[in-house]
Write an enzyme that holds these catalytic residues in place. Structure first.
Site, PDB file in Angstrom:
ATOM      1  N   TYR A   1      -1.854  -0.642  10.258  1.00 22.83           N
ATOM      2  CA  TYR A   1      -1.968  -1.125   8.871  1.00 22.83           C
ATOM      3  C   TYR A   1      -0.735  -0.729   8.054  1.00 22.83           C
ATOM      4  O   TYR A   1      -0.128  -1.565   7.373  1.00 22.83           O
ATOM      5  CB  TYR A   1      -3.224  -0.533   8.241  1.00 22.83           C
ATOM      6  CG  TYR A   1      -3.378  -0.824   6.762  1.00 22.83           C
ATOM      7  CD1 TYR A   1      -3.804  -2.074   6.322  1.00 22.83           C
ATOM      8  CD2 TYR A   1      -3.102   0.147   5.796  1.00 22.83           C
ATOM      9  CE1 TYR A   1      -3.953  -2.355   4.971  1.00 22.83           C
ATOM     10  CE2 TYR A   1      -3.247  -0.120   4.443  1.00 22.83           C
ATOM     11  CZ  TYR A   1      -3.667  -1.363   4.037  1.00 22.83           C
ATOM     12  OH  TYR A   1      -3.804  -1.633   2.695  1.00 22.83           O
TER      13      TYR A   1
ATOM     14  N   SER B   1       0.845  -1.202   0.000  1.00 25.82           N
ATOM     15  CA  SER B   1       0.000   0.000   0.000  1.00 25.82           C
ATOM     16  C   SER B   1       0.877   1.247   0.000  1.00 25.82           C
ATOM     17  O   SER B   1       1.982   1.244   0.572  1.00 25.82           O
ATOM     18  CB  SER B   1      -0.867  -0.009   1.262  1.00 25.82           C
ATOM     19  OG  SER B   1      -1.466   1.256   1.460  1.00 25.82           O
TER      20      SER B   1
HETATM   21  N1  NAP Z   1      -8.661  -0.891  -1.628  1.00 21.89           N
HETATM   22  C1  NAP Z   1      -7.646  -0.057  -1.487  1.00 21.89           C
HETATM   23  O1  NAP Z   1      -7.797   1.160  -1.604  1.00 21.89           O
HETATM   24  C2  NAP Z   1      -6.270  -0.588  -1.177  1.00 21.89           C
HETATM   25  C3  NAP Z   1      -5.210   0.330  -1.124  1.00 21.89           C
HETATM   26  C4  NAP Z   1      -3.942  -0.143  -0.860  1.00 21.89           C
HETATM   27  C5  NAP Z   1      -3.731  -1.490  -0.666  1.00 21.89           C
HETATM   28  N2  NAP Z   1      -4.788  -2.358  -0.716  1.00 21.89           N
HETATM   29  C6  NAP Z   1      -4.512  -3.777  -0.481  1.00 21.89           C
HETATM   30  O2  NAP Z   1      -5.048  -4.525  -1.546  1.00 21.89           O
HETATM   31  C7  NAP Z   1      -5.437  -5.815  -1.076  1.00 21.89           C
HETATM   32  C8  NAP Z   1      -6.881  -6.074  -1.476  1.00 21.89           C
HETATM   33  O3  NAP Z   1      -7.662  -5.037  -0.914  1.00 21.89           O
HETATM   34  P1  NAP Z   1      -9.243  -4.912  -1.100  1.00 21.89           P
HETATM   35  O4  NAP Z   1      -9.553  -3.467  -0.956  1.00 21.89           O
HETATM   36  O5  NAP Z   1      -9.684  -5.668  -2.290  1.00 21.89           O
HETATM   37  O6  NAP Z   1      -9.710  -5.635   0.257  1.00 21.89           O
HETATM   38  P2  NAP Z   1     -11.073  -6.390   0.664  1.00 21.89           P
HETATM   39  O7  NAP Z   1     -12.181  -6.043  -0.233  1.00 21.89           O
HETATM   40  O8  NAP Z   1     -11.247  -6.149   2.135  1.00 21.89           O
HETATM   41  O9  NAP Z   1     -10.673  -7.910   0.451  1.00 21.89           O
HETATM   42  C9  NAP Z   1      -9.751  -8.510   1.317  1.00 21.89           C
HETATM   43  C10 NAP Z   1      -9.679  -9.980   0.962  1.00 21.89           C
HETATM   44  O10 NAP Z   1      -8.782 -10.609   1.897  1.00 21.89           O
HETATM   45  C11 NAP Z   1      -9.399 -11.806   2.378  1.00 21.89           C
HETATM   46  N3  NAP Z   1      -8.904 -12.122   3.716  1.00 21.89           N
HETATM   47  C12 NAP Z   1      -8.866 -11.321   4.808  1.00 21.89           C
HETATM   48  N4  NAP Z   1      -8.386 -11.986   5.864  1.00 21.89           N
HETATM   49  C13 NAP Z   1      -8.108 -13.248   5.433  1.00 21.89           C
HETATM   50  C14 NAP Z   1      -7.603 -14.418   6.069  1.00 21.89           C
HETATM   51  N5  NAP Z   1      -7.306 -14.436   7.385  1.00 21.89           N
HETATM   52  N6  NAP Z   1      -7.438 -15.541   5.342  1.00 21.89           N
HETATM   53  C15 NAP Z   1      -7.754 -15.554   4.020  1.00 21.89           C
HETATM   54  N7  NAP Z   1      -8.243 -14.482   3.365  1.00 21.89           N
HETATM   55  C16 NAP Z   1      -8.425 -13.339   4.070  1.00 21.89           C
HETATM   56  C17 NAP Z   1     -10.896 -11.480   2.363  1.00 21.89           C
HETATM   57  O11 NAP Z   1     -11.660 -12.655   2.217  1.00 21.89           O
HETATM   58  P3  NAP Z   1     -12.473 -13.397   3.376  1.00 21.89           P
HETATM   59  O12 NAP Z   1     -13.040 -12.350   4.277  1.00 21.89           O
HETATM   60  O13 NAP Z   1     -13.484 -14.194   2.619  1.00 21.89           O
HETATM   61  O14 NAP Z   1     -11.439 -14.257   4.018  1.00 21.89           O
HETATM   62  C18 NAP Z   1     -11.023 -10.680   1.076  1.00 21.89           C
HETATM   63  O15 NAP Z   1     -11.175 -11.543  -0.033  1.00 21.89           O
HETATM   64  C19 NAP Z   1      -5.206  -5.802   0.438  1.00 21.89           C
HETATM   65  O16 NAP Z   1      -3.973  -6.402   0.747  1.00 21.89           O
HETATM   66  C20 NAP Z   1      -5.167  -4.330   0.753  1.00 21.89           C
HETATM   67  O17 NAP Z   1      -4.442  -4.057   1.934  1.00 21.89           O
HETATM   68  C21 NAP Z   1      -6.042  -1.938  -0.967  1.00 21.89           C
END
Ligand code: NAP
Length: 230
Positions: free
Chosen positions: A149, A133
């Site tokens: 985070y 991130s």
């Molecule tokens: N969205 C943004 O603006 C942003 C910005 C910077 C970085 N990121 C990074 O991009 C990645 C994806 O983000 P997103 O926004 O798509 O997040 P999201 O919608 O919250 O999705 C997170 C995913 O991680 C899975 N997960 C969480 N804990 C888990 C565990 N213990 N075991 C297995 N799976 C787990 C969740 O699935 P389940 O709940 O079904 O397990 C879900 O599929 C993350 O690493 C996030 O930090 C996102």
């Protein structure tokens, strides 16, 4: 290519799994929520069905993982996308918050890397793509509430640089993409009302390209993927 993507039940991971399957790759989609993975597999288009692997990365099932990878016939690309975001002022963060944040965003990645290493080492074009991130990118804008985070993402970025060096002889490339804001449930939960410049599907197109081709051009790199954050 044979690909394992974590955090595929929603958001960027789900959209990326669909994009990779559409492009003809063999995908294992991992997350905790079984129903969401089943729905993803049903929606996927492409020559190979998306395989689902319901699993909590905080307690990975080594047998289930090895069986899934053996059935796939190996592993070329691991996308460490699963993540969690706790948005809370520093003085309100408990030890349990810190532990939970680090366990999902860092230790779970470490555990999974250990387990899949023998498969990656056999691949002629192995690539580990860590999803970091901008919050964990040195010198970028920082936001109150994200100390736990952002430090995990900083650690993930540093792990990327270290592992690229350590696994270079085995031909395993390791890179990280440090994302700016993407419109997902994580973003909406952490920052209600914030409008991100990119959708999951738009980011997924770039992920799908970078996961497949990135190792040809980069190794041990943490690349900022943001048009808005300095
Ligand atoms: N969205 C943004 O603006 C942003 C910005 C910077 C970085 N990121 C990074 O991009 C990645 C994806 O983000 P997103 O926004 O798509 O997040 P999201 O919608 O919250 O999705 C997170 C995913 O991680 C899975 N997960 C969480 N804990 C888990 C565990 N213990 N075991 C297995 N799976 C787990 C969740 O699935 P389940 O709940 O079904 O397990 C879900 O599929 C993350 O690493 C996030 O930090 C996102």
């Amino acid at each position: 290519m044979k690909i394992l993507i974590t955090g595929a039940s929603r958001g960027i991971g789900r959209a990326t799994a669909l994009a990779l399957a559409r492009d003809g790759h063999q995908v294992i989609a991992l997350a905790r929520t079984r129903e969401a993975l089943t729905s993803l597999a049903g929606e996927a288009e492409g020559p190979h069905p998306v395989r689902t692997l319901p699993m909590d990365l905080q307690q990975p099932d080594e047998n289930a993982l090895h069986t899934a990878l053996a059935e796939l016939g190996g592993l070329d690309i691991l996308i460490n996308n699963a993540g969690r975001l706790i948005n809370r002022p520093f003085l309100e963060l408990t030890d349990a918050d810190w532990q939970a944040q680090w366990d999902v965003n860092v230790l779970a990645v470490v555990r999974l890397l250990r387990l899949v290493y023998p498969f990656l080492a056999e691949s002629p074009s192995a690539h580990v793509l860590n999803v970091s991130s901008m919050g964990g990118f040195q010198g970028s804008a920082k936001f109150p509430g994200l100390a736990a985070y952002s430090t995990t993402k900083g650690a993930l970025s540093m792990l990327t640089e270290c592992l690229a060096e350590e696994w270079a002889e085995q031909g395993i490339a390791v890179n990280a993409l440090a994302l700016g804001a993407v419109q997902t449930e994580m973003l909406a939960e952490a920052f209600p009302g914030v409008k991100a410049p990119l959708t999951s599907e738009e980011m997924a197109e770039f992920f799908a390209f970078f996961a497949i081709r990135g190792q040809q051009f980069f190794n041990g790199k943490v690349l900022p993927v943001s048009s808005s954050t300095p």
